[in-house]
Write a protein that holds these residues in place. Sequence first.
Motif, PDB file in Angstrom:
ATOM      1  N   LEU A  16      28.613 -35.838   4.676  1.00  0.00           N
ATOM      2  CA  LEU A  16      29.068 -34.125   4.471  1.00  0.00           C
ATOM      3  C   LEU A  16      28.318 -34.059   6.268  1.00  0.00           C
ATOM      4  O   LEU A  16      29.485 -32.998   6.378  1.00  0.00           O
ATOM      5  CB  LEU A  16      27.915 -33.847   3.612  1.00  0.00           C
ATOM      6  CG  LEU A  16      28.413 -33.714   1.937  1.00  0.00           C
ATOM      7  CD1 LEU A  16      27.291 -33.029   0.928  1.00  0.00           C
ATOM      8  CD2 LEU A  16      30.033 -33.187   2.008  1.00  0.00           C
ATOM      9  N   PRO A  53      30.231 -32.893  -3.148  1.00  0.00           N
ATOM     10  CA  PRO A  53      31.530 -30.858  -2.967  1.00  0.00           C
ATOM     11  C   PRO A  53      31.328 -30.257  -3.951  1.00  0.00           C
ATOM     12  O   PRO A  53      31.589 -29.317  -4.234  1.00  0.00           O
ATOM     13  CB  PRO A  53      32.723 -31.826  -2.883  1.00  0.00           C
ATOM     14  CG  PRO A  53      32.646 -33.510  -2.929  1.00  0.00           C
ATOM     15  CD  PRO A  53      31.120 -33.580  -2.983  1.00  0.00           C
ATOM     16  N   THR A  54      30.688 -30.746  -5.257  1.00  0.00           N
ATOM     17  CA  THR A  54      30.874 -30.089  -6.238  1.00  0.00           C
ATOM     18  C   THR A  54      30.443 -29.046  -6.590  1.00  0.00           C
ATOM     19  O   THR A  54      28.761 -29.410  -6.124  1.00  0.00           O
ATOM     20  CB  THR A  54      30.457 -31.033  -7.465  1.00  0.00           C
ATOM     21  OG1 THR A  54      31.303 -32.163  -7.593  1.00  0.00           O
ATOM     22  CG2 THR A  54      30.592 -29.754  -9.191  1.00  0.00           C
ATOM     23  N   ASN A  79      35.712 -26.777  -6.080  1.00  0.00           N
ATOM     24  CA  ASN A  79      35.276 -27.975  -6.795  1.00  0.00           C
ATOM     25  C   ASN A  79      34.865 -27.960  -8.349  1.00  0.00           C
ATOM     26  O   ASN A  79      33.139 -27.328  -7.962  1.00  0.00           O
ATOM     27  CB  ASN A  79      34.392 -28.730  -5.455  1.00  0.00           C
ATOM     28  CG  ASN A  79      34.774 -28.521  -4.410  1.00  0.00           C
ATOM     29  OD1 ASN A  79      35.960 -28.188  -3.926  1.00  0.00           O
ATOM     30  ND2 ASN A  79      34.469 -28.675  -3.125  1.00  0.00           N
ATOM     31  N   GLN A 109      30.908 -24.056  -0.820  1.00  0.00           N
ATOM     32  CA  GLN A 109      31.093 -25.024  -0.495  1.00  0.00           C
ATOM     33  C   GLN A 109      29.911 -25.891   0.397  1.00  0.00           C
ATOM     34  O   GLN A 109      29.146 -25.264   0.167  1.00  0.00           O
ATOM     35  CB  GLN A 109      31.889 -25.997   0.823  1.00  0.00           C
ATOM     36  CG  GLN A 109      33.423 -25.013   0.875  1.00  0.00           C
ATOM     37  CD  GLN A 109      34.342 -26.214   0.307  1.00  0.00           C
ATOM     38  OE1 GLN A 109      33.702 -27.650  -0.061  1.00  0.00           O
ATOM     39  NE2 GLN A 109      35.499 -25.957  -0.455  1.00  0.00           N
ATOM     40  N   GLU A 164      41.461 -32.977  -0.351  1.00  0.00           N
ATOM     41  CA  GLU A 164      40.873 -31.500  -0.767  1.00  0.00           C
ATOM     42  C   GLU A 164      40.818 -31.950  -2.298  1.00  0.00           C
ATOM     43  O   GLU A 164      40.227 -31.235  -2.692  1.00  0.00           O
ATOM     44  CB  GLU A 164      42.060 -30.537  -0.058  1.00  0.00           C
ATOM     45  CG  GLU A 164      41.935 -29.549  -0.370  1.00  0.00           C
ATOM     46  CD  GLU A 164      42.671 -27.960  -0.193  1.00  0.00           C
ATOM     47  OE1 GLU A 164      43.262 -27.004  -0.655  1.00  0.00           O
ATOM     48  OE2 GLU A 164      43.894 -28.414   0.840  1.00  0.00           O
ATOM     49  N   GLU A 167      37.988 -33.302  -3.226  1.00  0.00           N
ATOM     50  CA  GLU A 167      36.939 -32.927  -3.140  1.00  0.00           C
ATOM     51  C   GLU A 167      36.640 -32.012  -4.418  1.00  0.00           C
ATOM     52  O   GLU A 167      36.126 -31.418  -5.070  1.00  0.00           O
ATOM     53  CB  GLU A 167      36.592 -32.090  -2.255  1.00  0.00           C
ATOM     54  CG  GLU A 167      36.153 -33.116  -1.042  1.00  0.00           C
ATOM     55  CD  GLU A 167      35.857 -32.684   1.193  1.00  0.00           C
ATOM     56  OE1 GLU A 167      35.375 -31.623   0.441  1.00  0.00           O
ATOM     57  OE2 GLU A 167      35.707 -33.208   1.397  1.00  0.00           O
ATOM     58  N   SER A 222      33.022 -37.623  -3.689  1.00  0.00           N
ATOM     59  CA  SER A 222      32.194 -37.425  -2.179  1.00  0.00           C
ATOM     60  C   SER A 222      33.205 -38.401  -1.421  1.00  0.00           C
ATOM     61  O   SER A 222      33.218 -39.703  -1.889  1.00  0.00           O
ATOM     62  CB  SER A 222      30.651 -37.640  -3.016  1.00  0.00           C
ATOM     63  OG  SER A 222      30.018 -36.930  -2.887  1.00  0.00           O
ATOM     64  N   ASN A 223      33.368 -38.190  -0.258  1.00  0.00           N
ATOM     65  CA  ASN A 223      33.537 -39.117   1.350  1.00  0.00           C
ATOM     66  C   ASN A 223      32.613 -39.728   1.086  1.00  0.00           C
ATOM     67  O   ASN A 223      31.276 -39.623   1.023  1.00  0.00           O
ATOM     68  CB  ASN A 223      33.973 -37.961   1.950  1.00  0.00           C
ATOM     69  CG  ASN A 223      34.937 -39.551   3.338  1.00  0.00           C
ATOM     70  OD1 ASN A 223      34.926 -38.802   3.756  1.00  0.00           O
ATOM     71  ND2 ASN A 223      35.970 -39.935   2.696  1.00  0.00           N
TER      72      ASN A 223
END
Lengths: 452, 452
Positions: free
Chosen positions: A19, A349-350, A378, A441, B30, B33, B38-39
């Motif tokens: 992140l 992100p949630t 999210n 976010q 987008e 998320e 999660s990336n």
Amino acid sequence: MSRKTSLSGFHEWLPEERLVELHVLNTLAEVFELHGFSNIETRAVETLGTLLRKGEIDKEVYTVSRIHETDAPDPADTSRLALHFDLTVPFARYVIENAGHLNFPFRRYQIQKVWRGERPQEGRAREFTQADIDVVGDGALDFRHDIDVALVMAEALSKLPIGQFIIRINNRKLAEGFYRGIGLDDTAGVLRNIDKLEKIGAEEVSKALQEELGASAEQAELALALAQIRTEDSSFADQVRALGVEDELLEEGIQELAEVIDQLHKRVPGTAVADLSIARGLDYYTGTVYETNLVGHEQLGSICSGGRYDALATKGKRSFPGVGLSIGVTRLITRMFSQDMVEATRKVPTAVYVALTSDEDWSAAQDVAQQLRSRGINTEVATKAEKFGKQIRHADRRGIPYVWFTNFDNGQTIHEVKDIRTGEQVAADPTAWMPPAEDLQAMILNTVQHND
Amino acid sequence: MSRKTSLSGFHEWLPEERLVELHVLNTLAEVFELHGFSNIETRAVETLGTLLRKGEIDKEVYTVSRIHETDAPDPADTSRLALHFDLTVPFARYVIENAGHLNFPFRRYQIQKVWRGERPQEGRAREFTQADIDVVGDGALDFRHDIDVALVMAEALSKLPIGQFIIRINNRKLAEGFYRGIGLDDTAGVLRNIDKLEKIGAEEVSKALQEELGASAEQAELALALAQIRTEDSSFADQVRALGVEDELLEEGIQELAEVIDQLHKRVPGTAVADLSIARGLDYYTGTVYETNLVGHEQLGSICSGGRYDALATKGKRSFPGVGLSIGVTRLITRMFSQDMVEATRKVPTAVYVALTSDEDWSAAQDVAQQLRSRGINTEVATKAEKFGKQIRHADRRGIPYVWFTNFDNGQTIHEVKDIRTGEQVAADPTAWMPPAEDLQAMILNTVQHND
């Protein structure tokens, strides 16, 4: 942060660390685009011939071959593939290949991984991310781009949670003209020694200049006097001229550096200095050169470097001059983590976790989630109607700030949302509710002080 | 688009093509998320040992070695490094290594390049980008995630300028149970042959089932009858049951597939079918399997595939089941370009080009640019006060829609902005002017019709 990587020199981030990296990369891309830079990516591999073109293959390059090739590699075969070790060489090749499709001056940014097989050590990785900007002209490139790219990087770096930085700027013409003016013609040799000034000190450099390059004590003293000049504005020029050396190229270099540093001093005060010790190793720089230090982290080395090259690429008689800068993103981020300079407000992100009252409510809960998502919130949905306490703990453990509850009572649907950090639970409308802006976010909190 | 690449199988996009790719990647990120994924990124290289773990090294893997290693490679050495050929194997390794730092179910998305040394052909590249989502549990993973990941991908794909698509879904339990129920125990063998149905037709598959697997004509007929069932809702179940085969695993598979397809039919009608011909090559799928076709581009093959695996990864006695889908981004984008499905409204991010009236105005022009940028308007500044016609042509050639003029008359500053597409020029305030929303960023225009 103290996790071991399973392959030395190859970093991998946890989701909450990624992140932070994404925040850095997105911030850079946004600033670059605000200044009209187009993004490109080049393939990960080049031929050894392309990589060798700049004569800099002393780097530990990784070669690539198909698994079914079992012969010993032929070292003389320049058509072999290898992973790129920077983004400049591939970009030069891309410009030549696509010159007919590009409009010049071509402003491009490029954010990609590069690979070097060097021995891993602090600040050095075998796989790391670079973020480059370059402006390239066809035949000519106005000198003002030398100022422009430094302004863009100053703005980009000032938006990162990294604290104070200093862009240190010098000019190759100035250095070369000065050395020539005092009778030292091996510019590369002098620069190579001046480059060691911070590491080994003035005395050792003076000795090396005399022993290796046959300089007189006076020549060495003058070369060192030049390298010790450092000013925030163009007052360096008087200090250089006071050394009494006259040379046409020197004068040209003084004027270029003065223009760059004056504009930076005016537009982004406190972020740049004219520093006449900056040498930059690469041979192809021909004018302005830049290095950047994080204040308080100087031993990390430069986090953003580059310069002007009269011929980034050539195609027959056509020459493409350029000027650019490159940020070592992985080096920067590794430092940010090791020094606790940043933290993310949450790990995922949630923002909202929609709980289930009974297993049959899953599709209705998806409807709620879709309403929230339509406003950019999210949202995840639970898959099982476990006890509320268990569902809340699941959200809490993952760092999700809100849990959404829907009850179906006598044909009435009641929505409530709980802030699990405070325990506060209020009635809410899934078609209208918004979390506070700072919860929308995951945010990156800066724990260090900044330039401005 | 007809440009030749200098290395076969390695695509590189022009800046205006990269704008389209970025639009696709940003849209996917987008949506992922919005659904709480999660990336992460994994390193480009794995050991051969890791890549071999899934038994699928028949792929043409690229091995990596340091340039100064000049011995012939030892094929038996599994500690050798190689470039990853998908994102699933590296993700499984990442989960095992970082299990103690992750919270399960772990929802991750990963968008990275992968490499395969296969012979390049239409739709196949040697370097290409994949966009994966997976949900991974620790020990167990609720079946509802099988529905969830398909809903996420349906939403993501519906936001891309690619026209209509169909997610085709089957279930391994259903297939295996059915084959077992009719007396065919070599599930993998039957699946391998059924997988060829679209290529070679029913007659050839029937022959192969009988000749290769020793199936009777009746068994082959039943296997083919199953593979020809295709419905938009759970009515497939009746058609399967009408074939008169009874098996516990078959029944479990029917129920799972019915639940998946009913939810998709309800929430994203028209985007999914239960298609009992879908086999998916990989051995490790154990339940739901997905493939996705672009309507009208079926010969391209699947653009988004995946499935459920009971053991994505194992660590001692601990097992990590997962379900996920992977988009072949490069394959999709190559098609979008070759079929003219999209175009960008301009070639550069820049919206405004600030012209110079005289060379001395450069710093004042930078002030104007900075005012525009502070409102998110991508702006470039000219470096030379060439004739206005020349400055306008420069902007026009690069596709920049607006040119900004500043005149200093008798101590008065007059700002004007020209839309160079219409020629209209109006007075403007640099602290307040905004372009129309559609000119703020380069936009991607969709030239094909969509699902909804």
